[in-house]
Enzyme design. Structure first.
Site, short mmCIF file in Angstrom:
data_model
loop_
_atom_site.label_atom_id
_atom_site.label_comp_id
_atom_site.label_asym_id
_atom_site.label_seq_id
_atom_site.Cartn_x
_atom_site.Cartn_y
_atom_site.Cartn_z
N HIS A 220 -0.84 1.73 -4.81
CA HIS A 220 -1.45 2.73 -3.86
C HIS A 220 -2.11 2.26 -2.67
O HIS A 220 -2.05 1.09 -2.60
CB HIS A 220 -2.76 3.53 -4.70
N HIS B 176 -2.77 -0.66 3.29
CA HIS B 176 -1.99 -1.66 2.59
C HIS B 176 -1.83 -1.24 1.12
O HIS B 176 -2.26 -0.04 0.56
CB HIS B 176 -2.82 -3.21 2.77
#
EC number: 3.1.-.-
Length: 172
Positions: free
Chosen positions: A34, A115
């Site tokens: 995620h 990220h």
């Protein structure tokens, strides 16, 4: 209760990340790959409805956008986390800023660096070795994003979706 707010990438991107996470991320089994919009935070059960309402408002003010994922990066020397870099779009920045003001008063621990974690908890030597190998590979993915998710943590440490929020006016 502990909550977090994330974007889940496509299955293809998750599969690529999981191929690495199986080996390099001890949290592999706790949550799917995620992009974190808001790091986990504690709240009282009675605040949940207000949080959900606020997230619907934020989602309605945010247009769908394209997620660009590519290259491998690291947060070393602060910590030995390896990740796929995610391009910081105006929409991602807006979502992150909205989730750190108003109803959401928790302090930021780090600056927002979008990220997708692929490794963490590595020794310095293992981190350097894996980072060196992965930086030589070519990673680039893009996909449309039209939603984000409010997660809550279960007693066993795993995370599950409480609610999904669709981006754009009229989608909530």
């Amino acid at each position: 209760m502990k909550l977090g707010i994330v974007i889940f990438p496509s299955k293809m991107i998750q599969d690529k990340a999981n191929g690495l996470r199986k080996r390099y991320d001890p949290h592999y089994a706790l949550v799917p790959p995620h992009i974190t919009l808001k790091t986990p935070f504690e709240t009282q059960d009675e605040q949940l409805e207000s949080i959900v309402n606020e997230l619907h408002t934020i989602a309605g003010k945010t247009n769908p956008f394209t997620l660009h994922v590519g290259k491998v990066g690291s947060f070393a020397p602060v910590n030995n986390v390896l990740y796929f870099k995610v391009e910081k779009t105006p929409e991602l920045t807006f979502l992150n800023e909205e989730m750190h003001g108003g109803l959401f008063t928790q302090e930021r621990e780090y600056a927002f660096v979008p990220h997708l974690t692929i490794g963490q908890g590595l020794s310095d030597a293992e981190h350097a070795d894996v980072l060196g190998r992965l930086r030589m590979k070519d990673f680039y993915y893009e996909q449309p994003i039209d939603r984000f998710h409010l997660l809550y943590q279960l007693e066993n440490g795993t995370w599950t979706v409480h609610e999904t929020f669709h981006l754009g006016k009229g989608n909530n």
